[in-house]
Scaffold this motif. Structure first.
Motif, PDB file in Angstrom:
ATOM      1  N   PRO A 155       3.537  -1.188  -8.290  1.00 29.02           N
ATOM      2  CA  PRO A 155       2.502  -1.653  -7.353  1.00 29.02           C
ATOM      3  C   PRO A 155       1.837  -2.943  -7.794  1.00 29.02           C
ATOM      4  CG  PRO A 155       2.339   0.712  -7.674  1.00 29.02           C
ATOM      5  CD  PRO A 155       3.358   0.219  -8.668  1.00 29.02           C
ATOM      6  N   GLN A 156       1.823  -3.197  -9.101  1.00 26.67           N
ATOM      7  CA  GLN A 156       1.209  -4.423  -9.610  1.00 26.67           C
ATOM      8  C   GLN A 156       1.911  -5.652  -9.074  1.00 26.67           C
ATOM      9  OE1 GLN A 156      -1.576  -4.410 -11.301  1.00 26.67           O
ATOM     10  NE2 GLN A 156      -1.655  -6.655 -11.370  1.00 26.67           N
ATOM     11  N   THR A 157       3.188  -5.488  -8.689  1.00 28.95           N
ATOM     12  CA  THR A 157       3.951  -6.596  -8.131  1.00 28.95           C
ATOM     13  C   THR A 157       3.271  -7.159  -6.891  1.00 28.95           C
ATOM     14  OG1 THR A 157       5.987  -5.561  -8.928  1.00 28.95           O
ATOM     15  CG2 THR A 157       6.227  -7.295  -7.280  1.00 28.95           C
ATOM     16  N   PHE A 158       2.574  -6.298  -6.152  1.00 25.80           N
ATOM     17  CA  PHE A 158       1.936  -6.699  -4.905  1.00 25.80           C
ATOM     18  C   PHE A 158       0.440  -6.992  -5.075  1.00 25.80           C
ATOM     19  CE2 PHE A 158       5.626  -4.181  -3.702  1.00 25.80           C
ATOM     20  CZ  PHE A 158       6.202  -4.961  -2.726  1.00 25.80           C
ATOM     21  N   ALA A 159       0.006  -7.120  -6.303  1.00 29.77           N
ATOM     22  CA  ALA A 159      -1.427  -7.254  -6.574  1.00 29.77           C
ATOM     23  C   ALA A 159      -2.035  -8.506  -5.958  1.00 29.77           C
ATOM     24  CB  ALA A 159      -1.680  -7.236  -8.080  1.00 29.77           C
ATOM     25  N   ASP A 160      -1.240  -9.562  -5.812  1.00 36.00           N
ATOM     26  CA  ASP A 160      -1.781 -10.825  -5.316  1.00 36.00           C
ATOM     27  C   ASP A 160      -1.647 -10.994  -3.805  1.00 36.00           C
ATOM     28  OD1 ASP A 160      -2.549 -11.623  -7.857  1.00 36.00           O
ATOM     29  OD2 ASP A 160      -0.626 -12.567  -8.285  1.00 36.00           O
ATOM     30  N   ILE A 161      -1.137  -9.998  -3.114  1.00 34.70           N
ATOM     31  CA  ILE A 161      -0.969 -10.090  -1.665  1.00 34.70           C
ATOM     32  C   ILE A 161      -2.339 -10.201  -0.989  1.00 34.70           C
ATOM     33  CG2 ILE A 161      -0.201  -8.859   0.416  1.00 34.70           C
ATOM     34  CD1 ILE A 161       2.070  -9.972  -1.316  1.00 34.70           C
ATOM     35  N   ARG A 162      -2.451 -11.144  -0.057  1.00 35.89           N
ATOM     36  CA  ARG A 162      -3.686 -11.316   0.689  1.00 35.89           C
ATOM     37  C   ARG A 162      -3.472 -11.283   2.206  1.00 35.89           C
ATOM     38  NH1 ARG A 162      -5.047  -9.880  -3.285  1.00 35.89           N
ATOM     39  NH2 ARG A 162      -6.503 -10.721  -4.823  1.00 35.89           N
TER      40      ARG A 162
ATOM     41  N   ARG B 263       3.658   5.172   6.245  1.00 34.23           N
ATOM     42  CA  ARG B 263       2.529   5.664   5.456  1.00 34.23           C
ATOM     43  C   ARG B 263       2.727   5.393   3.965  1.00 34.23           C
ATOM     44  NH1 ARG B 263       3.162  12.216   6.321  1.00 34.23           N
ATOM     45  NH2 ARG B 263       5.332  12.391   5.674  1.00 34.23           N
ATOM     46  N   GLU B 264       3.983   5.194   3.536  1.00 31.27           N
ATOM     47  CA  GLU B 264       4.245   4.855   2.141  1.00 31.27           C
ATOM     48  C   GLU B 264       3.709   3.478   1.776  1.00 31.27           C
ATOM     49  OE1 GLU B 264       8.335   5.841   0.814  1.00 31.27           O
ATOM     50  OE2 GLU B 264       8.567   6.693   2.832  1.00 31.27           O
ATOM     51  N   LEU B 265       3.376   2.699   2.788  1.00 33.60           N
ATOM     52  CA  LEU B 265       2.835   1.359   2.544  1.00 33.60           C
ATOM     53  C   LEU B 265       1.506   1.418   1.788  1.00 33.60           C
ATOM     54  CD1 LEU B 265       3.287  -1.662   3.069  1.00 33.60           C
ATOM     55  CD2 LEU B 265       2.096  -1.389   5.251  1.00 33.60           C
ATOM     56  N   THR B 266       0.742   2.474   2.025  1.00 39.47           N
ATOM     57  CA  THR B 266      -0.549   2.600   1.347  1.00 39.47           C
ATOM     58  C   THR B 266      -0.390   2.800  -0.160  1.00 39.47           C
ATOM     59  OG1 THR B 266      -0.626   4.990   1.792  1.00 39.47           O
ATOM     60  CG2 THR B 266      -1.661   3.519   3.412  1.00 39.47           C
ATOM     61  N   GLU B 267       0.773   3.268  -0.593  1.00 38.59           N
ATOM     62  CA  GLU B 267       1.029   3.454  -2.013  1.00 38.59           C
ATOM     63  C   GLU B 267       1.499   2.142  -2.657  1.00 38.59           C
ATOM     64  OE1 GLU B 267       3.886   6.533  -2.273  1.00 38.59           O
ATOM     65  OE2 GLU B 267       2.703   7.974  -1.121  1.00 38.59           O
ATOM     66  N   ILE B 268       2.029   1.242  -1.836  1.00 45.01           N
ATOM     67  CA  ILE B 268       2.551  -0.027  -2.352  1.00 45.01           C
ATOM     68  C   ILE B 268       1.435  -1.033  -2.517  1.00 45.01           C
ATOM     69  CG2 ILE B 268       4.054  -1.987  -1.788  1.00 45.01           C
ATOM     70  CD1 ILE B 268       5.881   0.000  -0.359  1.00 45.01           C
ATOM     71  N   LEU B 269       0.520  -1.079  -1.568  1.00 44.95           N
ATOM     72  CA  LEU B 269      -0.560  -2.074  -1.604  1.00 44.95           C
ATOM     73  C   LEU B 269      -1.701  -1.581  -2.502  1.00 44.95           C
ATOM     74  CD1 LEU B 269      -0.634  -3.132   2.123  1.00 44.95           C
ATOM     75  CD2 LEU B 269       0.048  -4.546   0.188  1.00 44.95           C
TER      76      LEU B 269
END
Length: 239
Positions: free
Chosen positions: A8-15, A233-239
């Motif tokens: 999940p840290q991979t997506f940490a900078d998504i805005r 719904r798995e998107l909430t676990e990725i972001l």
């Protein structure tokens, strides 16, 4: 097809999180498939359903550079192909039936797919991301579907383009004053929603739909910026 499991840290900078509309937020292709089956029945005196469908796809593909995507372009192709496929023998009454089929799509339900609404609400409530519907097609048609879906309040905007090219993804980032490396695109089409973003250095979540339009079929592959999920719904676990 195997996909990399991303921390999940991979997506940490998504805005900026961009969502495809048709077959990602609501069912679309199955309505087109239903119309095409009825269309092939009308053309049955002139050839098989398979032949009529193949001929229609060829006409649609030839018309795309001029007409683009969407219900109106599809309806024009339905009529053009009917005349060609029947060698001019099709009657006016059947042409009107075909036009009526095309109009049905303009008022089709835009019922959110399972878990879409709860997922959008969860992401929106975090207050961390700008959220946009990024889709191709006809502006009025897509705007109306978003309103009918009841999902409009979850998004900051809807951006409708003639095609999802790399240039259009760059423009999308410019609209929201962000870099491509901070964009996450969520969609069902690898060809339109996933590949252009990966090529630019952005991130993508692929949610395959149970049916795919022929024009959207393409070779898929793994990528370090790509995650495939079975349910939104798995998107909430990725972001």
């Amino acid at each position: 097809m195997a996909y990399s499991t991303l921390d999940p840290q991979t997506f940490a900078d998504i805005r900026l999180v961009a969502f495809d509309a048709d077959d990602t937020l609501w069912d679309n292709q199955s309505h087109f498939d239903r119309v095409e089956r009825a269309y092939c029945d009308i053309l049955s005196p002139y050839g098989t359903a398979e032949a009529a469908s193949d001929a229609l796809f060829a006409v649609e593909s030839a018309n795309m550079p001029l007409l683009g995507y969407g219900c109106k372009a599809f309806t024009i192709s339905l009529v053009e192909n009917a005349v060609k496929f029947s060698q001019g023998r099709i009657g006016a009454a059947d042409i009107l039936r075909i036009v009526a089929l095309g109009k049905e799509i303009l008022s089709m339900p835009a019922t959110p797919l399972p878990h879409v609404e709860e997922t959008l609400r969860s992401i929106r409530q975090r207050g961390k991301y700008k959220m946009v519907v990024f889709t191709k097609g006809e502006l009025l048609d897509q705007e109306n579907k978003l309103v009918r879906s009841g999902l409009a309040d979850f998004f900051d905007d809807i951006v409708v383009v003639s095609d999802k090219t790399r240039n259009e993804y760059t423009k999308l980032c410019n609209i929201f004053d962000t870099d491509i490396s901070r964009l996450l695109m969520v969609g069902n089409s690898f060809k339109s929603d996933i590949e252009p973003v990966l090529q630019l250095g952005g991130y993508a979540v692929h949610i395959p739909f149970h049916t795919t339009w022929k024009h959207e079929e393409t070779q898929e592959y793994d990528h370090e910026h790509l995650r495939r999920i079975d349910n939104i719904r798995e998107l909430t676990e990725i972001l």
